[in-house]
Design a protein around this motif. Structure first.
Motif, PDB file in Angstrom:
ATOM      1  N   MET A 275       0.817  -1.208   0.000  1.00 41.00           N
ATOM      2  CA  MET A 275       0.000   0.000   0.000  1.00 41.00           C
ATOM      3  C   MET A 275       0.855   1.265   0.000  1.00 41.00           C
ATOM      4  SD  MET A 275      -3.043  -1.116  -0.344  1.00 41.00           S
ATOM      5  CE  MET A 275      -2.206  -2.304  -1.402  1.00 41.00           C
ATOM      6  N   VAL A 276       1.995   1.232   0.691  1.00 38.44           N
ATOM      7  CA  VAL A 276       2.910   2.384   0.651  1.00 38.44           C
ATOM      8  C   VAL A 276       3.351   2.648  -0.783  1.00 38.44           C
ATOM      9  CG1 VAL A 276       5.241   3.144   1.265  1.00 38.44           C
ATOM     10  CG2 VAL A 276       3.762   2.165   3.006  1.00 38.44           C
ATOM     11  N   GLN A 277       3.663   1.584  -1.507  1.00 41.41           N
ATOM     12  CA  GLN A 277       4.173   1.764  -2.857  1.00 41.41           C
ATOM     13  C   GLN A 277       3.082   2.145  -3.847  1.00 41.41           C
ATOM     14  OE1 GLN A 277       7.654  -0.339  -4.099  1.00 41.41           O
ATOM     15  NE2 GLN A 277       7.499  -1.744  -2.385  1.00 41.41           N
TER      16      GLN A 277
ATOM     17  N   LEU B 135      15.153  -0.036  -3.503  1.00 38.72           N
ATOM     18  CA  LEU B 135      16.050  -1.145  -3.801  1.00 38.72           C
ATOM     19  C   LEU B 135      17.041  -1.389  -2.666  1.00 38.72           C
ATOM     20  CD1 LEU B 135      16.849  -0.625  -7.591  1.00 38.72           C
ATOM     21  CD2 LEU B 135      15.166  -2.155  -6.528  1.00 38.72           C
ATOM     22  N   GLY B 136      17.432  -0.313  -1.962  1.00 37.98           N
ATOM     23  CA  GLY B 136      18.419  -0.460  -0.910  1.00 37.98           C
ATOM     24  C   GLY B 136      17.850  -0.677   0.476  1.00 37.98           C
ATOM     25  N   ALA B 137      16.621  -0.236   0.701  1.00 39.55           N
ATOM     26  CA  ALA B 137      16.025  -0.347   2.038  1.00 39.55           C
ATOM     27  C   ALA B 137      14.511  -0.330   1.915  1.00 39.55           C
ATOM     28  CB  ALA B 137      16.496   0.798   2.932  1.00 39.55           C
ATOM     29  N   SER B 138      13.860  -1.164   2.699  1.00 37.26           N
ATOM     30  CA  SER B 138      12.407  -1.233   2.692  1.00 37.26           C
ATOM     31  C   SER B 138      11.811   0.000   3.372  1.00 37.26           C
ATOM     32  CB  SER B 138      11.945  -2.488   3.435  1.00 37.26           C
ATOM     33  OG  SER B 138      10.545  -2.458   3.655  1.00 37.26           O
ATOM     34  N   PRO B 139      10.615   0.443   2.935  1.00 35.93           N
ATOM     35  CA  PRO B 139       9.940   1.526   3.650  1.00 35.93           C
ATOM     36  C   PRO B 139       9.339   1.080   4.981  1.00 35.93           C
ATOM     37  CG  PRO B 139       8.526   0.703   1.911  1.00 35.93           C
ATOM     38  CD  PRO B 139       9.848  -0.002   1.752  1.00 35.93           C
ATOM     39  N   ILE B 140       9.407  -0.216   5.251  1.00 35.61           N
ATOM     40  CA  ILE B 140       8.783  -0.801   6.434  1.00 35.61           C
ATOM     41  C   ILE B 140       9.849  -1.192   7.451  1.00 35.61           C
ATOM     42  CG2 ILE B 140       7.220  -2.590   7.286  1.00 35.61           C
ATOM     43  CD1 ILE B 140       6.036  -0.634   5.212  1.00 35.61           C
ATOM     44  N   GLY B 141       9.551  -0.943   8.725  1.00 28.68           N
ATOM     45  CA  GLY B 141      10.397  -1.405   9.810  1.00 28.68           C
ATOM     46  C   GLY B 141       9.594  -2.279  10.748  1.00 28.68           C
TER      47      GLY B 141
ATOM     48  N   GLY C  54       8.199  -6.688  16.658  1.00 27.96           N
ATOM     49  CA  GLY C  54       7.632  -7.676  15.762  1.00 27.96           C
ATOM     50  C   GLY C  54       6.468  -7.197  14.934  1.00 27.96           C
ATOM     51  N   THR C  55       6.086  -5.923  15.074  1.00 29.71           N
ATOM     52  CA  THR C  55       4.960  -5.368  14.327  1.00 29.71           C
ATOM     53  C   THR C  55       5.470  -4.494  13.191  1.00 29.71           C
ATOM     54  OG1 THR C  55       3.571  -5.361  16.298  1.00 29.71           O
ATOM     55  CG2 THR C  55       2.881  -3.942  14.479  1.00 29.71           C
ATOM     56  N   ALA C  56       4.897  -4.664  12.005  1.00 32.59           N
ATOM     57  CA  ALA C  56       5.300  -3.872  10.851  1.00 32.59           C
ATOM     58  C   ALA C  56       4.824  -2.432  11.007  1.00 32.59           C
ATOM     59  CB  ALA C  56       4.717  -4.472   9.574  1.00 32.59           C
ATOM     60  N   VAL C  57       5.729  -1.491  10.844  1.00 29.22           N
ATOM     61  CA  VAL C  57       5.389  -0.069  10.920  1.00 29.22           C
ATOM     62  C   VAL C  57       6.091   0.659   9.782  1.00 29.22           C
ATOM     63  CG1 VAL C  57       5.048  -0.069  13.426  1.00 29.22           C
ATOM     64  CG2 VAL C  57       7.310   0.422  12.479  1.00 29.22           C
ATOM     65  N   LEU C  58       5.520   1.766   9.393  1.00 32.74           N
ATOM     66  CA  LEU C  58       6.131   2.602   8.371  1.00 32.74           C
ATOM     67  C   LEU C  58       7.301   3.366   8.967  1.00 32.74           C
ATOM     68  CD1 LEU C  58       5.728   3.459   5.414  1.00 32.74           C
ATOM     69  CD2 LEU C  58       4.226   5.287   6.226  1.00 32.74           C
TER      70      LEU C  58
END
Length: 209
Positions: free
Chosen positions: A143-145, A156-162, A166-170
């Motif tokens: 959805m971010v993309q 390509l170098g790093a995901s927008p998600i962290g 253990g929970t996915a966050v922007l």
């Protein structure tokens, strides 16, 4: 995020700068997954609309649904699906390129007369790598993309998600960038790199508030 980093998010591999955001409310629909996954995807886009101040709707008067997310098991499913070539021109060469690149996702955007996004068709090919990704992480990333037209090299170098506990966050910098991009005074489309300087200025102002 520095101005150069901001510029890079919308500078394509050919060196051109191109930014676009949604110019109309988002109406999502998902194919190929169970109801619980559909709810996760809808929750992700709802959260991003809250973040940016953008709107969702029940239907798009022109298209019905304008954010279509397809989960498939192989790229060959696209050529086997009736009328898919209406969404994706030159479908067979596209599928050949995706297979040759060993890609696991692809997005196609359509734009209105002002250059804003009016539709996004997102395809996720569930290879071994993606099958191990939690649904919440996969949904938020997709959805971010789809929220803006990022550069083809943006993540390509790093995901927008962290991950937090253990929970996915922007990531906070990406959150700030999306808020700046959807500031009502900013254009829905831009092709001049000076646009990135305006984004950076808004992000800096947000940081000191």
């Amino acid at each position: 995020m520095t101005p150069d980093e901001t510029t890079a998010y919308f500078t394509r591999a050919d060196g051109s700068y191109l930014f676009a955001r949604w110019g109309r409310p988002i109406v999502p629909i998902t194919f190929g997954v169970l109801d619980e996954t559909i709810a996760v995807l809808k929750g992700a886009i709802e959260a991003l609309c809250v973040l940016t101040g953008h709107k969702m709707a029940e239907t798009d008067p022109e298209l019905g649904a304008n954010l279509m997310v397809f989960f498939i098991q192989s790229w060959d499913e696209l050529t086997e699906t009736p009328n898919m070539d209406r969404l994706l021109p030159d479908l067979e060469p596209l599928v050949a390129r995706l297979k040759a690149a060993d890609a696991n996702q692809y997005r196609a955007f359509r734009f209105d007369e002002d250059g804003g996004i009016k539709a996004c068709f997102s395809f996720i090919c569930m290879d071994d790598a993606l099958r191990d990704v939690p649904a919440e992480t996969l949904a938020l990333n997709q959805m971010v993309q789809a929220m803006v037209l990022w550069s083809d090299t943006a993540f390509l170098g790093a995901s927008p998600i962290g991950l937090v506990d253990g929970t996915a966050v922007l990531r906070p910098d990406v959150s700030s960038l999306l808020r700046a991009a959807y500031d009502p005074v900013m254009p829905v489309m831009a092709q001049d790199p000076s646009h990135a300087l305006r984004l950076s200025a808004r992000m800096a102002a947000e940081k000191v508030q």
